[in-house]
Design a protein around this motif. Structure first.
Motif, PDB file in Angstrom:
ATOM      1  N   ILE A  38     -14.986 -28.277  29.004  1.00 61.66           N
ATOM      2  CA  ILE A  38     -14.498 -29.041  27.851  1.00 61.66           C
ATOM      3  C   ILE A  38     -15.552 -29.107  26.749  1.00 61.66           C
ATOM      4  CG2 ILE A  38     -15.235 -31.328  28.650  1.00 61.66           C
ATOM      5  CD1 ILE A  38     -11.928 -30.471  26.864  1.00 61.66           C
ATOM      6  N   ALA A  39     -16.831 -29.103  27.133  1.00 61.64           N
ATOM      7  CA  ALA A  39     -17.908 -29.090  26.133  1.00 61.64           C
ATOM      8  C   ALA A  39     -17.909 -27.769  25.362  1.00 61.64           C
ATOM      9  CB  ALA A  39     -19.261 -29.318  26.797  1.00 61.64           C
ATOM     10  N   ILE A  40     -17.698 -26.663  26.066  1.00 56.17           N
ATOM     11  CA  ILE A  40     -17.638 -25.350  25.410  1.00 56.17           C
ATOM     12  C   ILE A  40     -16.437 -25.274  24.471  1.00 56.17           C
ATOM     13  CG2 ILE A  40     -17.247 -22.889  25.808  1.00 56.17           C
ATOM     14  CD1 ILE A  40     -18.879 -23.172  28.394  1.00 56.17           C
ATOM     15  N   ALA A  41     -15.281 -25.776  24.924  1.00 55.75           N
ATOM     16  CA  ALA A  41     -14.079 -25.765  24.086  1.00 55.75           C
ATOM     17  C   ALA A  41     -14.292 -26.561  22.805  1.00 55.75           C
ATOM     18  CB  ALA A  41     -12.897 -26.335  24.867  1.00 55.75           C
ATOM     19  N   SER A  42     -14.975 -27.697  22.938  1.00 55.50           N
ATOM     20  CA  SER A  42     -15.258 -28.523  21.761  1.00 55.50           C
ATOM     21  C   SER A  42     -16.173 -27.810  20.780  1.00 55.50           C
ATOM     22  CB  SER A  42     -15.894 -29.842  22.206  1.00 55.50           C
ATOM     23  OG  SER A  42     -16.164 -30.671  21.098  1.00 55.50           O
ATOM     24  N   LEU A  43     -17.162 -27.073  21.308  1.00 51.78           N
ATOM     25  CA  LEU A  43     -18.077 -26.329  20.445  1.00 51.78           C
ATOM     26  C   LEU A  43     -17.360 -25.219  19.675  1.00 51.78           C
ATOM     27  CD1 LEU A  43     -21.262 -26.032  22.689  1.00 51.78           C
ATOM     28  CD2 LEU A  43     -21.082 -27.202  20.483  1.00 51.78           C
ATOM     29  N   ILE A  44     -16.241 -24.764  20.178  1.00 50.63           N
ATOM     30  CA  ILE A  44     -15.475 -23.718  19.503  1.00 50.63           C
ATOM     31  C   ILE A  44     -14.595 -24.309  18.399  1.00 50.63           C
ATOM     32  CG2 ILE A  44     -13.636 -22.001  19.807  1.00 50.63           C
ATOM     33  CD1 ILE A  44     -14.734 -21.553  22.649  1.00 50.63           C
ATOM     34  N   VAL A  45     -13.958 -25.451  18.689  1.00 46.43           N
ATOM     35  CA  VAL A  45     -12.954 -26.018  17.779  1.00 46.43           C
ATOM     36  C   VAL A  45     -13.554 -26.922  16.702  1.00 46.43           C
ATOM     37  CG1 VAL A  45     -10.934 -27.543  17.654  1.00 46.43           C
ATOM     38  CG2 VAL A  45     -11.130 -25.871  19.511  1.00 46.43           C
ATOM     39  N   MET A  46     -14.472 -27.808  17.081  1.00 49.01           N
ATOM     40  CA  MET A  46     -14.924 -28.859  16.177  1.00 49.01           C
ATOM     41  C   MET A  46     -15.661 -28.393  14.912  1.00 49.01           C
ATOM     42  SD  MET A  46     -13.898 -31.891  16.994  1.00 49.01           S
ATOM     43  CE  MET A  46     -12.326 -31.202  17.514  1.00 49.01           C
ATOM     44  N   PRO A  47     -16.529 -27.361  14.990  1.00 44.08           N
ATOM     45  CA  PRO A  47     -17.233 -26.967  13.757  1.00 44.08           C
ATOM     46  C   PRO A  47     -16.302 -26.593  12.616  1.00 44.08           C
ATOM     47  CG  PRO A  47     -18.298 -25.990  15.670  1.00 44.08           C
ATOM     48  CD  PRO A  47     -17.026 -26.603  16.166  1.00 44.08           C
ATOM     49  N   ALA A  48     -15.268 -25.799  12.916  1.00 43.18           N
ATOM     50  CA  ALA A  48     -14.329 -25.383  11.868  1.00 43.18           C
ATOM     51  C   ALA A  48     -13.559 -26.575  11.325  1.00 43.18           C
ATOM     52  CB  ALA A  48     -13.367 -24.334  12.425  1.00 43.18           C
ATOM     53  N   LEU A  49     -13.132 -27.469  12.214  1.00 42.82           N
ATOM     54  CA  LEU A  49     -12.364 -28.635  11.785  1.00 42.82           C
ATOM     55  C   LEU A  49     -13.210 -29.573  10.926  1.00 42.82           C
ATOM     56  CD1 LEU A  49      -9.611 -30.047  12.042  1.00 42.82           C
ATOM     57  CD2 LEU A  49     -10.509 -31.250  14.035  1.00 42.82           C
ATOM     58  N   ILE A  81     -19.929 -32.286  17.668  1.00 39.66           N
ATOM     59  CA  ILE A  81     -20.548 -30.974  17.878  1.00 39.66           C
ATOM     60  C   ILE A  81     -21.928 -31.152  18.511  1.00 39.66           C
ATOM     61  CG2 ILE A  81     -21.373 -28.865  16.751  1.00 39.66           C
ATOM     62  CD1 ILE A  81     -19.328 -29.500  14.496  1.00 39.66           C
ATOM     63  N   TYR A  82     -22.723 -32.072  17.935  1.00 41.00           N
ATOM     64  CA  TYR A  82     -24.039 -32.361  18.514  1.00 41.00           C
ATOM     65  C   TYR A  82     -23.887 -32.810  19.969  1.00 41.00           C
ATOM     66  CZ  TYR A  82     -25.676 -32.628  13.628  1.00 41.00           C
ATOM     67  OH  TYR A  82     -25.968 -32.372  12.307  1.00 41.00           O
ATOM     68  N   LEU A  83     -22.927 -33.708  20.178  1.00 43.22           N
ATOM     69  CA  LEU A  83     -22.695 -34.253  21.504  1.00 43.22           C
ATOM     70  C   LEU A  83     -22.286 -33.163  22.489  1.00 43.22           C
ATOM     71  CD1 LEU A  83     -22.484 -36.659  23.333  1.00 43.22           C
ATOM     72  CD2 LEU A  83     -20.253 -37.177  22.396  1.00 43.22           C
ATOM     73  N   SER A  84     -21.394 -32.279  22.053  1.00 40.13           N
ATOM     74  CA  SER A  84     -20.950 -31.184  22.918  1.00 40.13           C
ATOM     75  C   SER A  84     -22.128 -30.316  23.336  1.00 40.13           C
ATOM     76  CB  SER A  84     -19.913 -30.323  22.188  1.00 40.13           C
ATOM     77  OG  SER A  84     -18.794 -31.077  21.806  1.00 40.13           O
ATOM     78  N   GLY A  85     -22.998 -30.017  22.363  1.00 37.01           N
ATOM     79  CA  GLY A  85     -24.151 -29.173  22.661  1.00 37.01           C
ATOM     80  C   GLY A  85     -25.121 -29.833  23.622  1.00 37.01           C
ATOM     81  N   THR A  86     -25.450 -31.112  23.380  1.00 34.84           N
ATOM     82  CA  THR A  86     -26.399 -31.802  24.251  1.00 34.84           C
ATOM     83  C   THR A  86     -25.818 -32.040  25.641  1.00 34.84           C
ATOM     84  OG1 THR A  86     -25.689 -33.934  23.317  1.00 34.84           O
ATOM     85  CG2 THR A  86     -27.654 -32.931  22.387  1.00 34.84           C
ATOM     86  N   LEU A 117     -23.539 -30.182  27.081  1.00 35.26           N
ATOM     87  CA  LEU A 117     -23.497 -28.874  27.747  1.00 35.26           C
ATOM     88  C   LEU A 117     -24.876 -28.513  28.314  1.00 35.26           C
ATOM     89  CD1 LEU A 117     -21.944 -26.317  28.476  1.00 35.26           C
ATOM     90  CD2 LEU A 117     -22.503 -25.413  26.205  1.00 35.26           C
ATOM     91  N   ILE A 118     -25.924 -28.735  27.520  1.00 39.09           N
ATOM     92  CA  ILE A 118     -27.280 -28.437  27.993  1.00 39.09           C
ATOM     93  C   ILE A 118     -27.629 -29.298  29.207  1.00 39.09           C
ATOM     94  CG2 ILE A 118     -29.735 -28.597  27.418  1.00 39.09           C
ATOM     95  CD1 ILE A 118     -28.933 -27.864  24.519  1.00 39.09           C
ATOM     96  N   GLY A 119     -27.311 -30.601  29.109  1.00 37.83           N
ATOM     97  CA  GLY A 119     -27.610 -31.506  30.214  1.00 37.83           C
ATOM     98  C   GLY A 119     -26.875 -31.127  31.486  1.00 37.83           C
ATOM     99  N   LEU A 120     -25.589 -30.798  31.369  1.00 40.28           N
ATOM    100  CA  LEU A 120     -24.792 -30.423  32.537  1.00 40.28           C
ATOM    101  C   LEU A 120     -25.278 -29.111  33.148  1.00 40.28           C
ATOM    102  CD1 LEU A 120     -21.201 -31.307  31.253  1.00 40.28           C
ATOM    103  CD2 LEU A 120     -22.546 -32.560  32.939  1.00 40.28           C
ATOM    104  N   LEU A 121     -25.634 -28.156  32.286  1.00 47.01           N
ATOM    105  CA  LEU A 121     -26.109 -26.866  32.787  1.00 47.01           C
ATOM    106  C   LEU A 121     -27.449 -27.006  33.508  1.00 47.01           C
ATOM    107  CD1 LEU A 121     -25.162 -24.443  29.860  1.00 47.01           C
ATOM    108  CD2 LEU A 121     -24.151 -24.512  32.149  1.00 47.01           C
ATOM    109  N   LEU A 122     -28.362 -27.818  32.946  1.00 45.44           N
ATOM    110  CA  LEU A 122     -29.659 -28.024  33.585  1.00 45.44           C
ATOM    111  C   LEU A 122     -29.506 -28.714  34.937  1.00 45.44           C
ATOM    112  CD1 LEU A 122     -31.887 -29.111  30.548  1.00 45.44           C
ATOM    113  CD2 LEU A 122     -31.931 -26.927  31.766  1.00 45.44           C
TER     114      LEU A 122
END
Length: 217
Positions: A119-130, A157-162, A164-169
């Motif tokens: 869901i974090a990746i999906a948000s990073l795709i949609v939110m910047p354009a919107l 967008i910031y939240l999605s990125g952070t 995503l990084i936290g979950l991946l780590l």
């Protein structure tokens, strides 16, 4: 073209565009909130729960804009709507901070969440354009409330990125603390954006893209 030189036809078109944007935003974020909050509860992830709550706040923010633009004179309600959005930023920061501290002190131990990563990746795709589309619309209208709502999307967008990084780590290296650090970064950003919204000091978060757009014209 400034807000003062807009024709009535153009202004009406922009008003309809705002309604479309907030309608899409509300629909997307309701779905996003349900998925993120459920996944965050299962994984005990402060960052993911904060992400879900941000989606709830974005719904409230978009709803405030929708309410404003159903008024006969939307410009009259600018200050009230911007303040509501500012309060939403502060509410998000408060909850995320408390939840992250609980995780850091060992009260909660975040688990892996593949759904949260998705869901974090999906948000990073949609939110910047919107967000970019809404900010441009708000700028042309001269509407600080619409621009503030776009910055709420930018925070997503910031939240999605952070997140995503936290979950991946956490997933790749077992660094459970990364989830909480990511959440605290989001809280700091939320406070900053809340202060700007409350003051009505809304600088463009898309300066580079706007410069490119001007060069094309």
């Amino acid at each position: 073209m400034s807000a003062n030189t807009l024709t009535e036809e153009r202004r009406s078109r922009l008003h309809r565009r705002v309604k479309f944007i907030v309608g899409f935003t509300i629909t997307w974020n309701v779905i996003e909130a349900i998925i993120a909050l459920a996944a965050g509860a299962v994984a005990s992830s402060a960052a993911l729960i904060g992400f879900g709550l941000d989606s709830v706040i974005e719904v409230a923010s978009a709803a405030a804009i929708a309410w404003q633009f159903t008024r006969a004179d939307p410009e009259r309600w600018e200050k009230v709507t911007v303040r509501v959005i500012g309060i939403a930023f502060f509410a998000l920061a408060a909850y995320v901070t408390v939840d992250a501290i609980l995780a850091l002190t060992g009260v909660r131990d975040p688990d892996h969440s593949p759904i949260g990563i998705g869901i974090a990746i999906a948000s990073l795709i949609v939110m910047p354009a919107l967000a970019w589309f809404e900010f441009r619309t708000g700028r042309e209208l001269g509407s600080k409330s619409v621009q503030a709502d776009a910055k709420q999307l930018l925070l997503c967008i910031y939240l999605s990125g952070t997140v995503l990084i936290g979950l991946l780590l956490n997933t790749l290296f077992g660094w459970a603390w990364a989830d909480s650090i990511a959440a605290l970064v989001v809280a700091v950003l939320a406070i900053r954006e809340g202060i700007e919204a409350w003051r009505g000091d809304l600088e463009s978060p898309f300066e580079v893209l706007e410069d490119l757009d001007q060069d094309v014209r």
